[in-house]
Write a protein that holds these residues in place. Structure first.
Motif, PDB file in Angstrom:
ATOM      1  N   TYR A  10      32.179 -16.390   3.124  1.00  0.00           N
ATOM      2  CA  TYR A  10      31.233 -15.549   2.891  1.00  0.00           C
ATOM      3  C   TYR A  10      29.850 -15.661   2.929  1.00  0.00           C
ATOM      4  CZ  TYR A  10      34.536 -12.517  -0.134  1.00  0.00           C
ATOM      5  OH  TYR A  10      35.350 -12.269  -0.354  1.00  0.00           O
ATOM      6  N   PHE A  36      31.679  -4.126  -3.312  1.00  0.00           N
ATOM      7  CA  PHE A  36      33.198  -4.877  -2.674  1.00  0.00           C
ATOM      8  C   PHE A  36      33.410  -6.381  -2.766  1.00  0.00           C
ATOM      9  CE2 PHE A  36      33.803  -0.123  -1.794  1.00  0.00           C
ATOM     10  CZ  PHE A  36      35.240  -0.087  -2.247  1.00  0.00           C
ATOM     11  N   SER A  40      35.473  -8.916  -4.629  1.00  0.00           N
ATOM     12  CA  SER A  40      36.665  -9.542  -3.725  1.00  0.00           C
ATOM     13  C   SER A  40      36.452 -10.897  -3.897  1.00  0.00           C
ATOM     14  CB  SER A  40      36.354  -9.149  -1.982  1.00  0.00           C
ATOM     15  OG  SER A  40      35.780  -9.105  -1.527  1.00  0.00           O
ATOM     16  N   VAL A  43      37.601 -12.541  -6.869  1.00  0.00           N
ATOM     17  CA  VAL A  43      39.123 -12.065  -6.461  1.00  0.00           C
ATOM     18  C   VAL A  43      39.816 -13.984  -6.228  1.00  0.00           C
ATOM     19  CG1 VAL A  43      40.992 -11.599  -6.433  1.00  0.00           C
ATOM     20  CG2 VAL A  43      39.485  -9.989  -7.738  1.00  0.00           C
ATOM     21  N   LEU A  44      38.839 -14.172  -5.324  1.00  0.00           N
ATOM     22  CA  LEU A  44      39.411 -14.636  -4.249  1.00  0.00           C
ATOM     23  C   LEU A  44      38.895 -16.710  -4.740  1.00  0.00           C
ATOM     24  CD1 LEU A  44      38.015 -13.702  -0.645  1.00  0.00           C
ATOM     25  CD2 LEU A  44      40.616 -13.793  -2.225  1.00  0.00           C
TER      26      LEU A  44
ATOM     27  N   ALA B  91      46.379  -3.615   1.916  1.00  0.00           N
ATOM     28  CA  ALA B  91      47.238  -4.865   0.683  1.00  0.00           C
ATOM     29  C   ALA B  91      48.599  -5.702   0.948  1.00  0.00           C
ATOM     30  CB  ALA B  91      46.364  -4.496  -0.333  1.00  0.00           C
ATOM     31  N   PRO B 302      32.958  -5.813   3.700  1.00  0.00           N
ATOM     32  CA  PRO B 302      33.631  -5.620   2.105  1.00  0.00           C
ATOM     33  C   PRO B 302      34.728  -5.068   1.941  1.00  0.00           C
ATOM     34  CG  PRO B 302      31.515  -4.438   2.948  1.00  0.00           C
ATOM     35  CD  PRO B 302      32.264  -4.643   3.833  1.00  0.00           C
ATOM     36  N   SER B 304      37.010  -4.876   4.030  1.00  0.00           N
ATOM     37  CA  SER B 304      38.783  -5.986   4.557  1.00  0.00           C
ATOM     38  C   SER B 304      38.370  -6.889   3.888  1.00  0.00           C
ATOM     39  CB  SER B 304      38.234  -6.633   5.743  1.00  0.00           C
ATOM     40  OG  SER B 304      37.101  -7.438   5.544  1.00  0.00           O
ATOM     41  N   LEU B 305      37.445  -7.840   2.358  1.00  0.00           N
ATOM     42  CA  LEU B 305      38.199  -9.043   2.137  1.00  0.00           C
ATOM     43  C   LEU B 305      38.981  -7.713   0.951  1.00  0.00           C
ATOM     44  CD1 LEU B 305      34.293 -10.625   3.139  1.00  0.00           C
ATOM     45  CD2 LEU B 305      36.944 -11.452   3.810  1.00  0.00           C
ATOM     46  N   SER B 306      38.175  -6.862   0.560  1.00  0.00           N
ATOM     47  CA  SER B 306      38.497  -6.176  -1.003  1.00  0.00           C
ATOM     48  C   SER B 306      40.420  -6.400  -0.144  1.00  0.00           C
ATOM     49  CB  SER B 306      38.180  -5.107  -1.009  1.00  0.00           C
ATOM     50  OG  SER B 306      36.643  -5.420  -1.243  1.00  0.00           O
ATOM     51  N   ALA B 309      41.305  -9.549  -1.025  1.00  0.00           N
ATOM     52  CA  ALA B 309      41.694 -10.254  -2.282  1.00  0.00           C
ATOM     53  C   ALA B 309      42.861  -9.721  -3.169  1.00  0.00           C
ATOM     54  CB  ALA B 309      40.713  -9.950  -3.203  1.00  0.00           C
ATOM     55  N   LEU B 310      43.783  -7.559  -2.577  1.00  0.00           N
ATOM     56  CA  LEU B 310      44.313  -7.494  -3.058  1.00  0.00           C
ATOM     57  C   LEU B 310      45.504  -7.602  -3.342  1.00  0.00           C
ATOM     58  CD1 LEU B 310      44.269  -4.994  -5.173  1.00  0.00           C
ATOM     59  CD2 LEU B 310      44.668  -3.042  -2.899  1.00  0.00           C
TER      60      LEU B 310
END
Lengths: 72, 366
Positions: A10, A36, A40, A43-44, B91, B302, B304-306, B309-310
């Protein structure tokens, strides 16, 4: 270890991708990006602490079962 | 702009994406090859609708078409739904990939590392654009087909043709259910290719793209399914999580050709990257359209990172992943069937209404 990887990832994304977008001064773009990215990251980072956020699969399964299998 | 060959290669590799690892439709064991033969005929009317949508609005992507035909508010709702489907499928495929790598090759490596590595490649691919994806598929598809053919020829001596018997031992209802399952995964998932429609040349026939891709994809999938049945038999096929990987492990010729299962992982990476790329492209393009962002690349990272995470939270375990397959066949009905049908009907009405108007304009001017 996983937490370090997440934070580093990040960090680099913010430095090399987010900061140039901030320079565009497009509020909508910054809002969507920030939304977003924050979601994310939360969550991570929680996952790296061993906390798993609830996923959408249970809700999807419940809705599908209610629609297609409720008569059974 | 994508040529017809590039577009066909993208769809074939997209179809092949996770099917190479998850196997196609192992529910009806030795009869699954029949489902693979029937599924394209079930998919054909649907993919012709997808092609018709592209034909009606050439050089426009799906999200633009949706807003043109349904208007701003209804259009935004559909764009939101399709973007969600793109992100969700992205995902799901990422998770399949991570589970396979985690249980077969890199047992000690954290799943997140595999996911991040994969998504970074996909982001780089999408930054380069749809044409780069097309060119990449054009180069990689022959390699992928070569690997499938080699892994089917090398163990020919170990194949047991009695594994196909008894043919049609399952009921017609069960086979129809399984055919539908094959239709939803992977055939109708090609609905997401509509997001790339804006990059397809106007002169290229979308019908030709879809029909060729469906039949080439079917030939490859049939070869994979037959190889798996003939090598493992219905009993083993039913219990294996990753049937292709296990089937190819059997290959051992002399002492020098062994451990060929690495090629299956290679196929997964090659095709998986394409599938994840198309899904992420659809999700990102849709989200950019939803919020009025002109360049989808600006929100690629963002998104792609979501997706990563999903993919982490989507299942609690690998068993959940396989249990969801049954639910998935019902869950995708709106995205693969209802929404494209709605857009197609609305697009036909819109185009037919506008045609007389266009011809009427010069008449009034005169």
């Amino acid at each position: 270890m996983v937490m370090v990887i997440v934070i580093l990832l990040y960090f680099f994304v913010i430095i090399f991708d987010f900061l140039p977008i901030l320079k565009d001064r497009d509020k909508k773009q910054v809002f969507v990006y920030g939304l977003f990215l924050t979601a994310s990251f939360c969550v991570l980072i929680l996952f790296s602490f061993g906390i798993r956020c609830p996923g959408p699969s249970d809700q999807i399964t419940a809705v599908v079962e209610k629609i297609f299998f409720s008569s059974k | 702009m994508l040529s017809s060959r590039q577009a066909i290669c993208i769809i074939v590799m997209f179809m092949f994406g996770s099917s190479v690892i998850m196997g196609v439709n192992t529910g009806v064991a030795q009869d699954s090859w029949i489902c693979v033969l029937l599924a394209p005929f079930m998919a054909l009317p649907m993919v012709l609708i997808y092609a018709r949508i592209i034909k009606l609005f050439p050089e426009k992507d799906f999200f633009e078409i949706v807003e043109i035909v349904l208007g701003r508010i209804a259009g935004k709702i559909i764009v939101l739904l399709m973007s969600w489907y793109g992100l969700h499928l992205c995902a799901l495929v990422l998770r399949n990939f991570a589970e396979f790598i985690g249980t077969s090759y890199m047992l000690e490596t954290p799943q997140l590392v595999t996911l991040i590595t994969m998504i970074l490649v996909v982001v780089y691919m999408l930054y380069s654009g749809a044409v780069t994806l097309g060119k990449w598929c054009l180069v990689m598809l022959p390699i992928l087909v070569f690997v499938v053919i080699i892994t089917a020829i090398l163990p020919a001596g170990k194949m047991d043709f009695t594994n196909l018997m008894p043919v049609l031992s399952h009921s017609a209802k069960r086979i129809a259910e399984s055919t539908y399952q094959t239709f939803t995964f992977p055939y109708a998932e090609t609905v997401l290719f509509l997001s790339l429609a804006g990059a397809v040349k106007k002169t290229v026939s979308p019908y030709k793209i879809y029909v060729y891709a469906i039949f080439i994809g079917t030939a490859i999938l049939l070869l994979v399914v037959l190889r798996n049945i003939l090598l493992m038999g219905p009993a083993v096929l039913g219990v294996e999580a990753f049937p292709s990987y296990v089937a190819v492990r059997i290959i051992s010729i002399g002492d020098f050709i062994a451990r060929v299962e690495g090629s299956i992982a290679m196929n997964l990476i090659l095709a998986g990257i394409v599938k994840i790329s198309v899904c992420l492209y659809a999700a990102t393009k849709g989200t950019a359209r939803l919020f009025g962002i002109a360049n989808y690349r600006k929100i690629l990272f963002p998104m792609s990172l979501s997706a990563v995470a999903l993919s982490i939270i989507i299942y609690k375990s690998v068993m959940d992943m396989f249990a969801f397959v049954h639910i998935y066949t019902f869950y995708v009905i709106p995205f693969q069937i209802i929404i494209p049908l709605l857009i197609w009907i609305a697009a036909e009405i819109k185009v037919r209404r506008e045609k007389p108007l266009k011809t009427a304009v010069p008449l009034t001017e005169e």
